[in-house]
Design a protein around this motif. Sequence first.
Motif, PDB file in Angstrom:
ATOM      1  N   VAL A   7       0.820  -1.214   0.000  1.00  0.00           N
ATOM      2  CA  VAL A   7       0.000   0.000   0.000  1.00  0.00           C
ATOM      3  C   VAL A   7       0.855   1.266   0.000  1.00  0.00           C
ATOM      4  O   VAL A   7       0.385   2.338  -0.357  1.00  0.00           O
ATOM      5  CB  VAL A   7      -0.968   0.004   1.197  1.00  0.00           C
ATOM      6  N   HIS A  39      -1.341  -4.445  -3.889  1.00  0.00           N
ATOM      7  CA  HIS A  39      -2.403  -3.529  -4.309  1.00  0.00           C
ATOM      8  C   HIS A  39      -2.410  -3.278  -5.822  1.00  0.00           C
ATOM      9  O   HIS A  39      -3.480  -3.244  -6.441  1.00  0.00           O
ATOM     10  CB  HIS A  39      -2.294  -2.220  -3.534  1.00  0.00           C
ATOM     11  N   PHE A  56      -7.367   4.579   1.463  1.00  0.00           N
ATOM     12  CA  PHE A  56      -7.991   3.280   1.713  1.00  0.00           C
ATOM     13  C   PHE A  56      -9.104   3.341   2.755  1.00  0.00           C
ATOM     14  O   PHE A  56      -9.922   2.426   2.821  1.00  0.00           O
ATOM     15  CB  PHE A  56      -6.930   2.271   2.178  1.00  0.00           C
TER      16      PHE A  56
END
Length: 248
Positions: free
Chosen positions: A10, A223, A20
Motif C-alpha cells: 500500500v 495492491h 484506503f
Amino acid sequence: MIRIAAVGDVHIDRDVLGRFRPALEELPGQADVLLLAGDLTRHGTEAEAKCVATEFGGLGVPVIAVLGNHDHHCDEVPGVLAALTDAGITVLEGDSTVVDIDGVRLGVAGVKGFGGGFAGRCASEFGEPEMKAFVRTTGVVAERLGSALRDLDCDVRVALTHYAPVPDTLAGEPLEIYPFLGSYLLGQAIDSAPTALAVHGHAHHGSERGRTPGGVRVRNVAHPVIKQAYSVFNLAPEHVSPPTPSGI
C-alpha cells in the motif's frame, strides 16, 4: 466460514493518507480479519508508519502484518514497529498469532521472506561469502516460517509473507528479477504444515493466483495487482486437512 481480507504494497505516506480508509470502514461487514502483506510504507520511516497506523488502526477487526523491503529501507524498523503495534496492529516476523472467530481458531504465521529464486533457476549457498550469506538468509527465514506454521495450535492455518513463495504469482514480472522477488524455500516451508492459504505481496506486475508444489493456494495481494483496497478469501475449518479454500 472465516472471511480473510488481505492487501499488500500500500506504500502509505502523508500524500496518500485516507485513500484506503473509506473502504476499510466497511471491513467489519466484509471480513473477520485483515492481513497486510508488507511494504506498508514508502521508505520505511517512523513518520510514514504513523500514517499506516492512522489508516489501518481501529478498524473493528484484528489487523495482522508483516514488513516488506520498503519498510526496512531507512533503517527505522524499531520506530516502524512501535508505531504499528501502538495502533493495535500485530506484526509477525518468524512467529505466529491465533485469532478466535466465533469459536474457530485462525492461526497466522508470518515472515517478510527474502529472495533467492525458484527450483531450477535459483541461487545456491556456494562461492563468495556474499552469495552464501544471501542464500543463507532465505534459508533461516524460511525455517522460521515453517516452524511457526507447524507449531500453531489452531483450526485453520494461513501463511503471510511479503516475498513470493512460488513463481506462479510472478507471471508478468521480468524473469531476470524473479530471484529478487521470492524463493522456493518459502513454498517448502508452507508445505511443511497443513496450510489452507498463503498470501504475499511484492510483485506489483505479477499475477494473482498460484499454488505451492504441495497444493496450497497462493494469492498475490499486492495492491497494484488486486486493484482494490483488499481482497476477501473465505476459508472453512475443514481446510485444515487437506487445504481447499473456497471462494478464492
